[in-house]
Design an enzyme around this catalytic site. Structure first.
Site, mmCIF file in Angstrom:
data_model
loop_
_atom_site.group_PDB
_atom_site.id
_atom_site.type_symbol
_atom_site.label_atom_id
_atom_site.label_comp_id
_atom_site.label_asym_id
_atom_site.label_seq_id
_atom_site.Cartn_x
_atom_site.Cartn_y
_atom_site.Cartn_z
ATOM 1 N N THR A 195 6.113 7.240 10.493
ATOM 2 C CA THR A 195 7.010 6.544 9.581
ATOM 3 C C THR A 195 8.446 6.601 10.083
ATOM 4 O O THR A 195 8.920 7.636 10.507
ATOM 5 C CB THR A 195 6.924 7.207 8.198
ATOM 6 O OG1 THR A 195 5.593 7.093 7.707
ATOM 7 C CG2 THR A 195 7.889 6.546 7.221
ATOM 8 N N ARG A 223 -5.314 2.013 1.063
ATOM 9 C CA ARG A 223 -4.523 3.200 0.743
ATOM 10 C C ARG A 223 -3.026 2.915 0.858
ATOM 11 O O ARG A 223 -2.564 2.245 1.781
ATOM 12 C CB ARG A 223 -4.924 4.342 1.677
ATOM 13 C CG ARG A 223 -4.106 5.626 1.510
ATOM 14 C CD ARG A 223 -2.990 5.721 2.521
ATOM 15 N NE ARG A 223 -2.272 6.984 2.409
ATOM 16 C CZ ARG A 223 -1.124 7.241 3.047
ATOM 17 N NH1 ARG A 223 -0.584 6.337 3.825
ATOM 18 N NH2 ARG A 223 -0.522 8.413 2.891
ATOM 19 N N GLY A 225 0.750 4.976 0.696
ATOM 20 C CA GLY A 225 1.424 6.264 0.677
ATOM 21 C C GLY A 225 2.730 6.220 -0.088
ATOM 22 O O GLY A 225 2.960 5.355 -0.938
ATOM 23 N N ASP A 226 3.618 7.147 0.225
ATOM 24 C CA ASP A 226 4.862 7.278 -0.527
ATOM 25 C C ASP A 226 5.962 6.337 -0.062
ATOM 26 O O ASP A 226 6.897 6.059 -0.826
ATOM 27 C CB ASP A 226 5.374 8.718 -0.421
ATOM 28 C CG ASP A 226 5.776 9.071 1.006
ATOM 29 O OD1 ASP A 226 4.931 8.925 1.912
ATOM 30 O OD2 ASP A 226 6.931 9.482 1.232
ATOM 31 N N THR A 246 9.227 11.276 5.296
ATOM 32 C CA THR A 246 8.102 11.073 6.197
ATOM 33 C C THR A 246 7.212 12.301 6.139
ATOM 34 O O THR A 246 7.699 13.427 6.139
ATOM 35 C CB THR A 246 8.570 10.818 7.641
ATOM 36 O OG1 THR A 246 7.434 10.779 8.506
ATOM 37 C CG2 THR A 246 9.520 11.900 8.139
ATOM 38 N N GLY A 247 5.932 12.069 6.056
ATOM 39 C CA GLY A 247 5.000 13.182 5.945
ATOM 40 C C GLY A 247 3.688 12.718 5.348
ATOM 41 O O GLY A 247 3.351 11.534 5.413
ATOM 42 N N GLY A 249 1.836 11.356 2.683
ATOM 43 C CA GLY A 249 2.320 10.607 1.533
ATOM 44 C C GLY A 249 1.750 11.001 0.197
ATOM 45 O O GLY A 249 2.445 10.946 -0.827
#
Length: 293
Positions: A195, A223, A225-226, A246-247, A249
């Site tokens: 990300t 899917r 994510g965040d 970033t990580g 999510g």
């Protein structure tokens, strides 16, 4: 009176070990990050808005195949690309985001289009792609987004039955539903960059944040994510801070990381550093999350 301006960017959580990277590859990553930084910095130096600076910075990274965003986006389980992006203006907390887009060359441009040209905040594929086409944003055929190393990652993930993350530590295997096959999570030792994002403060004191991602290799079921979720992976408010996360999510979504950091600053008067420490180490880590802000 001009206010000191600043810009920060990231190319994804995690690290690439020296053993897996040649000096030439290292220089490619550094050069790509440097070019993106210089593009955004030039906007701020000339008195331009933070919103333009973060958008152009992220666009530069989306156009680079080294990062998991835009041209370098990872493949889904079905073998295509589903890209997410979000942008937020700290002046008025206006925001725009897209999720699952497949043809837009620069998803961050589509996110800004949602913010400025619609009454909405978040649009999904296929509507988000159609909006981009109607407003003349550049679109690309599927071949444009193909990169060999991302395709190879997918083949490895399919063989292993794993969904690959772009950061450092292996994730625990989730308990499978009886209605679906189990999917494990694994770090990607070959490509840690994921990300992308940028935050900025301009000479007028305004903040902005932007985030863009291709998600996880081998992801299924559309899917999300965040990154495109305002308050989870992206947030900006002139009163507090601008955040691009970033990580993993799912954990950032559950912890509402970006907004929680802002709230600690606003309601408890904490510094940005202390608010980040509390959220990441005392709230995110205990539930199993990892990443960066």
């Amino acid at each position: 009176m001009n206010i000191p301006f600043s810009l920060a960017l990231h190319g994804g959580a995690g690290t690439i070990t020296r053993q897996l990277m040649t000096s030439g590859q290292e220089q490619q990553y550094l050069q790509a990050l440097r070019e993106a930084l210089e593009i955004g910095y030039a906007v701020l130096r000339q008195g331009g808005p933070a919103l333009d600076a973060v958008e152009l910075t992220v666009r530069s990274l989306e156009d680079c195949p080294l990062f998991n965003a835009g041209k370098g986006a990872v493949f889904t389980h079905e073998g295509h690309h589903e890209m997410d992006a979000a942008i937020m203006d700290g002046r008025n907390r206006e925001a725009g985001a897209v999720t699952g887009v497949r043809t837009v060359q620069n998803p961050i441009r589509a996110a800004r289009l949602v913010m400025e040209q619609t009454d909405h905040v978040l649009l999904a594929h296929p509507g988000a792609d159609e909006l981009a086409r109607q407003h003349g944003l550049p679109t690309q055929p599927v071949e444009y987004f193909f990169t060999q190393h991302r395709y190879d990652q997918l083949q490895e993930a399919l063989l292993e039955g794993r969904m690959r993350l772009d950061h450092s530590q292996a994730q625990p295997e989730p308990t499978p539903s009886p209605l679906e096959e189990p999917i494990a999570f694994e770090e990607d030792p070959k490509r840690k960059m994921g990300t992308v994002g940028a935050v900025a403060r301009d000479q007028h004191g305004n903040l902005a944040a932007a985030t863009s991602t291709g998600g996880m290799t081998n992801k299924r079921y559309s899917r999300i994510g965040d990154s495109p979720i305002i308050g989870a992976g992206t947030f900006a408010d002139n009163r507090t801070c601008a955040i691009s996360c970033t990580g993993h999510g799912e954990f950032f979504l559950r912890a509402v990381v970006a907004h929680d950091i802002s709230c600690l600053m606003e309601y408890r008067g904490l510094s940005l550093a202390e608010a980040c420490r509390i959220v990441v180490h005392e709230k995110l880590a205990p539930i199993g999350g990892e990443g960066a802000w």
